[in-house]
Design a protein around this motif. Structure first.
Motif, short mmCIF file in Angstrom:
data_model
loop_
_atom_site.label_atom_id
_atom_site.label_comp_id
_atom_site.label_asym_id
_atom_site.label_seq_id
_atom_site.Cartn_x
_atom_site.Cartn_y
_atom_site.Cartn_z
N ASP A 1 0.86 -1.19 0.11
CA ASP A 1 -0.03 -0.04 -0.06
C ASP A 1 0.72 1.22 0.01
OD1 ASP A 1 -1.58 2.20 0.64
OD2 ASP A 1 -3.00 1.15 2.10
N PRO A 2 1.29 2.07 -0.95
CA PRO A 2 1.79 3.35 -1.24
C PRO A 2 1.50 4.38 -0.41
CG PRO A 2 0.28 2.90 -3.16
CD PRO A 2 0.28 1.90 -2.62
N HIS A 3 0.18 4.35 0.29
CA HIS A 3 -0.17 5.45 0.92
C HIS A 3 0.07 5.45 2.59
CE1 HIS A 3 -2.81 6.42 -2.59
NE2 HIS A 3 -2.22 7.76 -2.19
N GLU B 1 -1.91 7.99 4.78
CA GLU B 1 -2.47 9.17 3.91
C GLU B 1 -3.20 9.10 2.78
OE1 GLU B 1 -0.95 12.11 4.84
OE2 GLU B 1 0.08 11.74 6.13
N HIS B 2 -4.25 8.06 3.02
CA HIS B 2 -5.26 7.76 2.02
C HIS B 2 -6.07 8.84 1.62
CE1 HIS B 2 -4.01 3.84 3.50
NE2 HIS B 2 -4.09 3.21 2.39
N PRO B 3 -6.26 9.21 0.28
CA PRO B 3 -7.17 10.35 0.03
C PRO B 3 -8.75 9.83 0.29
CG PRO B 3 -6.68 9.25 -2.07
CD PRO B 3 -5.94 8.75 -1.08
N ASP B 4 -9.14 8.67 0.33
CA ASP B 4 -10.57 8.28 1.19
C ASP B 4 -10.29 8.10 2.57
OD1 ASP B 4 -12.49 6.51 1.88
OD2 ASP B 4 -12.89 5.71 -0.09
N LYS B 5 -10.94 8.91 3.27
CA LYS B 5 -10.89 9.14 4.65
C LYS B 5 -11.43 7.59 5.19
CE LYS B 5 -8.94 12.96 4.54
NZ LYS B 5 -7.45 13.11 4.69
N THR B 6 -12.38 6.96 4.83
CA THR B 6 -12.95 5.63 5.10
C THR B 6 -11.84 4.69 5.29
OG1 THR B 6 -15.10 6.36 4.69
CG2 THR B 6 -14.56 4.12 4.96
N THR C 1 2.47 -5.45 6.62
CA THR C 1 1.58 -5.16 7.68
C THR C 1 1.08 -5.97 8.46
OG1 THR C 1 -0.17 -5.24 6.04
CG2 THR C 1 1.01 -2.95 6.18
N ALA C 2 0.93 -5.56 9.70
CA ALA C 2 0.44 -6.47 10.74
C ALA C 2 -1.30 -6.60 10.67
CB ALA C 2 0.74 -5.81 12.25
N GLU C 3 -1.71 -7.42 11.43
CA GLU C 3 -3.13 -7.91 11.22
C GLU C 3 -3.89 -6.32 11.48
OE1 GLU C 3 -5.77 -9.50 14.40
OE2 GLU C 3 -4.98 -11.11 13.55
N PRO C 4 -4.74 -5.93 10.82
CA PRO C 4 -5.39 -4.72 10.91
C PRO C 4 -6.29 -4.97 12.16
CG PRO C 4 -5.87 -5.39 8.65
CD PRO C 4 -5.34 -6.50 9.48
N PRO C 5 -5.79 -4.02 13.29
CA PRO C 5 -6.83 -4.21 14.46
C PRO C 5 -8.22 -3.48 14.32
CG PRO C 5 -5.39 -2.42 14.63
CD PRO C 5 -5.05 -3.03 13.39
N PRO C 6 -9.05 -3.09 15.11
CA PRO C 6 -10.13 -2.46 15.26
C PRO C 6 -9.82 -0.93 14.66
CG PRO C 6 -10.22 -3.73 17.11
CD PRO C 6 -8.95 -3.94 16.66
N ALA C 7 -10.38 -0.32 13.91
CA ALA C 7 -10.21 1.08 13.32
C ALA C 7 -9.46 2.04 14.34
CB ALA C 7 -11.40 1.68 13.02
N LEU C 8 -8.19 2.16 13.91
CA LEU C 8 -7.43 3.23 14.87
C LEU C 8 -7.15 4.56 14.14
CD1 LEU C 8 -5.28 0.26 16.71
CD2 LEU C 8 -7.31 1.70 17.59
N ALA C 9 -7.75 5.06 13.02
CA ALA C 9 -7.62 6.19 12.50
C ALA C 9 -6.59 6.12 11.71
CB ALA C 9 -7.47 7.42 13.41
N GLY C 10 -5.99 5.12 11.68
CA GLY C 10 -4.69 4.87 10.56
C GLY C 10 -3.57 5.63 11.10
N TYR C 11 -3.21 5.67 12.21
CA TYR C 11 -2.29 6.85 12.80
C TYR C 11 -1.44 6.15 13.83
CZ TYR C 11 0.30 11.06 14.02
OH TYR C 11 1.08 11.97 14.25
N GLY C 12 -0.43 5.75 13.79
CA GLY C 12 0.61 5.18 14.80
C GLY C 12 1.40 6.04 15.36
N GLY C 13 1.35 6.73 16.46
CA GLY C 13 2.26 7.80 17.05
C GLY C 13 3.79 7.34 17.39
N ASP C 14 3.60 6.34 18.16
CA ASP C 14 4.99 5.80 18.75
C ASP C 14 4.84 4.11 18.73
OD1 ASP C 14 7.60 5.86 19.41
OD2 ASP C 14 7.22 6.63 21.48
N VAL C 15 5.85 3.55 18.95
CA VAL C 15 5.94 2.13 18.77
C VAL C 15 7.26 1.80 19.85
CG1 VAL C 15 7.46 2.09 16.77
CG2 VAL C 15 6.20 0.10 17.76
N CYS C 16 6.97 0.84 20.55
CA CYS C 16 8.04 0.22 21.48
C CYS C 16 7.75 -1.36 21.39
CB CYS C 16 7.88 0.84 22.93
SG CYS C 16 6.53 0.10 23.99
#
Length: 395
Positions: free
Chosen positions: A243-245, A267-272, A290-305
């Motif tokens: 997925d290039p976005h 950064e998808h143009p389609d907000k859904t 990509t990891a298994e998609p969790p419940p919708a999380l607005a497509g934004y990972g802020g930090d990871v540990c």
């Protein structure tokens, strides 16, 4: 000596004034002001708490941007020492011996070394045709620093090679992409790559050089993970997602699983589609997926540990959740937390801060399956907006 007041934060002010604000006189540059402020540091008053944990963090407090040390002990936490910085800080790096490196948020122009024990500061300002992209790390032995940067003329990503003692640039290498962000050195071999290989997250988002953060032509996004030789910057590998976005942003190595966890920002143009996008990718030295998609999380990972025992945690501030994944990328659950952001972990536990909580709440847990604790507000009150990252002091 140790301090017994949680409010013993460093203040810079012009002689003859009161309060914490510093006003810029006409004819005095921001650089001159910061250098002057660094020279007015308070005497050494910080010492690590006898028990508990110290975290190095960046935050906003009222109208000031600051970096500093937060002491966490039991159900309480407090500011032990802090320093005002000219603009918002982003990535932090802890040096053996107590030094702290901080970099301005992209597009940034300053790099700082601060010694909390003595108050000594060392500032470096980047050349006019380059901008810092928010992250710095040190090489083995500490003689070399690497900083992610952007060439403003071409918008191409660069890795600045710096002499650690002076902070001066001695070389620069291409990152083979745009918008490089976090980087790390592999602590152990992965696939065919030896330990020490530099892994760089190319966010891939085209920006306008004159504005720095204004996105353009997202249909030309080219996000990638690259491996560079730490001796000469030679390209050792490059991986892209289907997925290039999906912008590759932040990195965390898990020594238990021997995998790299990567926080993604959609950064998808389609907000859904964007809202349902994955927030984590996993790299095992050979493949990136990509990891298994969790419940919708607005497509934004802020930090990871990396989680103790394997797996990863990704903070999702736009969804007010923390997402937990096992080593294979399977989502094991989410935890509600208002504007979850900064993450840090060691082999025993992990910590999560909110970027907006007036109480400065955070979580601490020992694994993905252990219920976290919610810490009490800091004594003395006062709102701190913890920024994207915090780190544990170097051992």
């Amino acid at each position: 000596m140790a301090i017994d007041s949680p409010r013993a934060e460093e203040r810079h002010q012009r002689p003859g004034t009161t309060g914490s604000a510093v006003f810029l006189d006409k004819g005095i540059s921001r650089r001159q002001l910061v250098l002057w402020a660094g020279g007015m540091s308070c005497p050494p008053v910080w010492a690590a708490p006898a028990q508990g944990t110290t975290l190095l963090a960046a935050w906003q407090q009222q109208d000031e941007q600051r970096i500093g040390l937060l002491a966490v002990s039991g159900a309480h936490w407090s500011v032990q020492r802090s320093l005002a910085v000219p603009t918002r800080a982003h990535g932090l790096w802890s040096e053996p011996g107590g030094g702290l490196l901080a970099v301005a948020r992209r597009p940034g122009d300053w790099l700082l070394r601060w010694h909390p024990r003595t108050g000594k500061t060392q500032w470096h300002w980047i050349d006019g045709d380059r901008r810092f992209n928010g992250h710095v790390i040190a090489g083995a032995g500490g003689a070399t620093l690497w900083t992610t940067e952007t060439d403003l003329d071409s918008a191409q990503g660069m890795l600045g090679v710096r002499e650690a003692q002076s902070l001066e640039k001695t070389d620069e290498w291409a990152t083979h992409g745009m918008d490089p962000h976090q980087l790390l050195a592999l602590p152990q071999p992965a696939g065919d790559l030896p330990a020490g290989t530099l892994m760089v997250a190319n966010g891939g988002i085209p920006t306008l050089p004159e504005t720095g953060r204004s996105k353009r032509a997202l249909n030309r996004m080219d996000s990638s993970l690259v491996a560079l030789d730490p001796a000469n910057g030679a390209l050792r590998g490059q991986w892209r997602l289907n997925d290039p976005h999906l912008s590759i942003r932040h990195l965390a190595w898990n020594p238990v699983s021997g995998t790299l966890g990567i926080a993604l920002q959609a950064e998808h143009p389609d907000k859904t589609v964007q809202h349902a996008a994955p927030v984590l990718a996993v790299w095992d030295g050979r493949t990136l997926r990509t990891a298994e998609p969790p419940p919708a999380l607005a497509g934004y990972g802020g930090d990871v540990c990396a989680l103790p025992g394997g797996g990863f945690a990704v903070s999702c501030p736009r969804a007010h959740r923390l997402a937990l994944f096992n080593a294979t990328g399977h989502c094991t659950g989410t935890i509600e937390h208002t504007e979850a952001y900064a993450l840090a972990a060691n082999r025993q536990q992990w910590w999560l801060a909110s970027s907006r909580s007036k109480a400065g709440l955070l979580h601490s847990g020992v694994s993905a399956n252990t219920p976290p604790r919610r810490q009490a507000q800091r004594p003395g009150g006062g709102a701190l907006q913890i920024d994207n990252h915090w780190v544990l002091p170097a051992v």
